[in-house]
Motif scaffolding. Structure first.
Motif, PDB file in Angstrom:
ATOM      1  N   ALA A  99      25.307  14.424  18.082  1.00 41.45           N
ATOM      2  CA  ALA A  99      24.556  15.377  18.902  1.00 41.45           C
ATOM      3  C   ALA A  99      24.561  16.763  18.267  1.00 41.45           C
ATOM      4  O   ALA A  99      23.550  17.473  18.283  1.00 41.45           O
ATOM      5  CB  ALA A  99      25.145  15.435  20.314  1.00 41.45           C
ATOM      6  N   LEU A 100      25.698  17.142  17.680  1.00 40.10           N
ATOM      7  CA  LEU A 100      25.797  18.444  17.029  1.00 40.10           C
ATOM      8  C   LEU A 100      24.861  18.523  15.823  1.00 40.10           C
ATOM      9  O   LEU A 100      24.220  19.559  15.584  1.00 40.10           O
ATOM     10  CB  LEU A 100      27.245  18.687  16.596  1.00 40.10           C
ATOM     11  CG  LEU A 100      27.574  20.074  16.045  1.00 40.10           C
ATOM     12  CD1 LEU A 100      27.323  21.138  17.101  1.00 40.10           C
ATOM     13  CD2 LEU A 100      29.027  20.126  15.593  1.00 40.10           C
ATOM     14  N   ALA A 101      24.760  17.422  15.069  1.00 42.60           N
ATOM     15  CA  ALA A 101      23.854  17.396  13.915  1.00 42.60           C
ATOM     16  C   ALA A 101      22.402  17.540  14.352  1.00 42.60           C
ATOM     17  O   ALA A 101      21.609  18.253  13.728  1.00 42.60           O
ATOM     18  CB  ALA A 101      24.046  16.099  13.129  1.00 42.60           C
ATOM     19  N   LYS A 102      22.027  16.871  15.453  1.00 47.29           N
ATOM     20  CA  LYS A 102      20.657  16.988  15.971  1.00 47.29           C
ATOM     21  C   LYS A 102      20.372  18.411  16.444  1.00 47.29           C
ATOM     22  O   LYS A 102      19.292  18.953  16.206  1.00 47.29           O
ATOM     23  CB  LYS A 102      20.444  15.995  17.114  1.00 47.29           C
ATOM     24  CG  LYS A 102      20.478  14.540  16.688  1.00 47.29           C
ATOM     25  CD  LYS A 102      20.341  13.607  17.885  1.00 47.29           C
ATOM     26  CE  LYS A 102      20.416  12.156  17.459  1.00 47.29           C
ATOM     27  NZ  LYS A 102      20.337  11.223  18.612  1.00 47.29           N
ATOM     28  N   LEU A 103      21.354  19.002  17.124  1.00 46.20           N
ATOM     29  CA  LEU A 103      21.166  20.364  17.609  1.00 46.20           C
ATOM     30  C   LEU A 103      21.032  21.336  16.447  1.00 46.20           C
ATOM     31  O   LEU A 103      20.213  22.270  16.488  1.00 46.20           O
ATOM     32  CB  LEU A 103      22.356  20.755  18.501  1.00 46.20           C
ATOM     33  CG  LEU A 103      22.296  22.115  19.197  1.00 46.20           C
ATOM     34  CD1 LEU A 103      21.124  22.170  20.166  1.00 46.20           C
ATOM     35  CD2 LEU A 103      23.596  22.396  19.939  1.00 46.20           C
ATOM     36  N   ASP A 104      21.815  21.102  15.396  1.00 42.14           N
ATOM     37  CA  ASP A 104      21.779  21.985  14.236  1.00 42.14           C
ATOM     38  C   ASP A 104      20.417  21.943  13.543  1.00 42.14           C
ATOM     39  O   ASP A 104      19.949  22.953  13.007  1.00 42.14           O
ATOM     40  CB  ASP A 104      22.886  21.584  13.258  1.00 42.14           C
ATOM     41  CG  ASP A 104      23.064  22.591  12.143  1.00 42.14           C
ATOM     42  OD1 ASP A 104      23.551  23.705  12.436  1.00 42.14           O
ATOM     43  OD2 ASP A 104      22.719  22.282  10.990  1.00 42.14           O
ATOM     44  N   GLN A 105      19.760  20.783  13.566  1.00 42.15           N
ATOM     45  CA  GLN A 105      18.461  20.638  12.897  1.00 42.15           C
ATOM     46  C   GLN A 105      17.378  21.493  13.536  1.00 42.15           C
ATOM     47  O   GLN A 105      16.496  22.007  12.851  1.00 42.15           O
ATOM     48  CB  GLN A 105      18.032  19.168  12.932  1.00 42.15           C
ATOM     49  CG  GLN A 105      18.757  18.294  11.931  1.00 42.15           C
ATOM     50  CD  GLN A 105      18.248  16.862  11.993  1.00 42.15           C
ATOM     51  OE1 GLN A 105      17.883  16.367  13.056  1.00 42.15           O
ATOM     52  NE2 GLN A 105      18.238  16.187  10.860  1.00 42.15           N
ATOM     53  N   VAL A 106      17.427  21.628  14.857  1.00 44.68           N
ATOM     54  CA  VAL A 106      16.346  22.327  15.561  1.00 44.68           C
ATOM     55  C   VAL A 106      16.719  23.763  15.936  1.00 44.68           C
ATOM     56  O   VAL A 106      15.917  24.470  16.541  1.00 44.68           O
ATOM     57  CB  VAL A 106      15.953  21.559  16.843  1.00 44.68           C
ATOM     58  CG1 VAL A 106      15.450  20.178  16.495  1.00 44.68           C
ATOM     59  CG2 VAL A 106      17.123  21.468  17.819  1.00 44.68           C
ATOM     60  N   MET A 107      17.909  24.195  15.561  1.00 49.84           N
ATOM     61  CA  MET A 107      18.368  25.522  15.953  1.00 49.84           C
ATOM     62  C   MET A 107      17.797  26.594  15.022  1.00 49.84           C
ATOM     63  O   MET A 107      17.718  26.403  13.812  1.00 49.84           O
ATOM     64  CB  MET A 107      19.894  25.551  15.920  1.00 49.84           C
ATOM     65  CG  MET A 107      20.508  26.737  16.612  1.00 49.84           C
ATOM     66  SD  MET A 107      22.294  26.517  16.727  1.00 49.84           S
ATOM     67  CE  MET A 107      22.382  25.169  17.905  1.00 49.84           C
TER      68      MET A 107
END
Length: 326
Positions: free
Chosen positions: A113-121
């Protein structure tokens, strides 16, 4: 020119839909007129934007009549999330901590989830969050991982008030069959506990989740009974019941300060008077208890057991001899 106008219109619509999504959670219900006033559009545009949200997975509910309106409900699948800056930072930091948690499999899920959030941040937020991570370490003791399915089974049983059967490994060895009426799970940071009514022993009990085996939620429903405060009950169980000795010591420091020094799974702090508190702590060795209290660095008076007072005196004489002042 026409293409430019179409692009501007699409961008304006997207921005308005996103703004609508941030407005909906702020109230239990919105009328179309209220949303239209906030967005500066017509009621018809609001209805169209609501349909756009539904199309991408957000369950926007509508109720008719007086007092009716729109509200954001729970859906059958998880739609995209819209987070402001503070929410995004809080979520990322929480996911980082969760990746080192005590629930089996949750760490990997948190990292995904952290990796996904990092992609769109946005880059500015990504830099801030990485600065927080770079400047932070976590100090945690050894913890026991708990299967996520076990947590879900017990959580549903607590919610639905159904009995649970399992095999329980005792501290001194051996296993026993238990049937309980679960009330609440309590996490101390290192371990998970279940507070439940033991039907065979006719009393409240605390169970460590890592000692439970073959856990099955039955179809037998029970009527919830009056029960102690789960947090206080579990704290008392884990800090007092397992130990040979239970000490009560008056300590010359405010209870708030003592609670900062003594974790709840180690000892219980009771309010006293005039800047004092009472520390209740268990142990298997009186010498160890005396040393731990002394290391707190405050004036202290032993309330019970009297044997602890004797051991403290012996320890004081040994320390004085070591210091050459005996």
């Amino acid at each position: 020119m026409c293409g430019t106008m179409e692009r501007v219109t699409v961008e304006a619509t997207t921005e308005r839909v996103l703004r609508l999504l941030t407005l909906l959670p702020r109230r239990t219900s919105w009328t179309a007129a209220e949303l239209a006033a906030e967005l500066g559009v017509t009621d018809r545009s609001v209805r169209r934007d609501v349909e756009r949200l539904r199309a991408i997975g957000y369950p926007v509910l509508a109720t008719a009549g007086v007092g009716g309106g729109y509200q954001l409900g729970a859906g059958t699948r998880l739609p995209p999330l819209l987070l402001d800056d503070e929410e995004a930072i809080a979520t990322a930091v929480s996911l980082r901590l969760a990746s080192r948690g005590t629930v089996a499999g949750a760490g990997e899920a948190a990292l995904r989830a952290l990796a996904k959030l990092d992609q769109v941040m946005p880059p500015r937020l990504r830099a801030e969050i990485r600065a927080v991570h770079a400047a932070t370490d976590t100090l945690v003791g050894p913890a026991v991982e708990i299967d996520a399915e076990l947590l879900l089974t017990l959580a549903r049983a607590c919610r639905d008030a159904v009995r649970v059967r399992f095999r329980y490994a005792a501290r001194e060895g051996g296993e026993s069959e238990r049937t309980v009426e679960p009330v609440r799970m309590v996490a101390t940071g290192r371990r998970w506990y279940l507070m439940a009514w033991d039907t065979d022993r006719a009393g409240w009990r605390t169970f460590r989740l890592d000692r439970m085996r073959d856990v099955v939620a039955t179809t037998w429903r029970f009527r919830p009974r009056e029960h102690p405060d789960p947090v206080a009950y579990v704290q008392r169980s884990v800090t007092e019941a397992p130990y040979r000795y239970l000490a009560r010591v008056r300590v010359h420091t405010p209870p708030e300060r003592m609670r900062q020094l003594v974790p709840p799974h180690v000892g219980r702090v009771e309010d006293d008077r005039d800047g004092w508190c009472v520390l209740v702590v268990g142990g298997v060795d009186l010498g160890w208890l005396a040393m731990q209290v002394a290391l707190l660095g405050f004036e202290a008076e032993v309330i019970e057991p009297p044997e602890l007072r004797e051991v403290a005196g012996q320890l004081a004489r040994r320390l004085a001899a070591m210091a050459g002042t005996g």
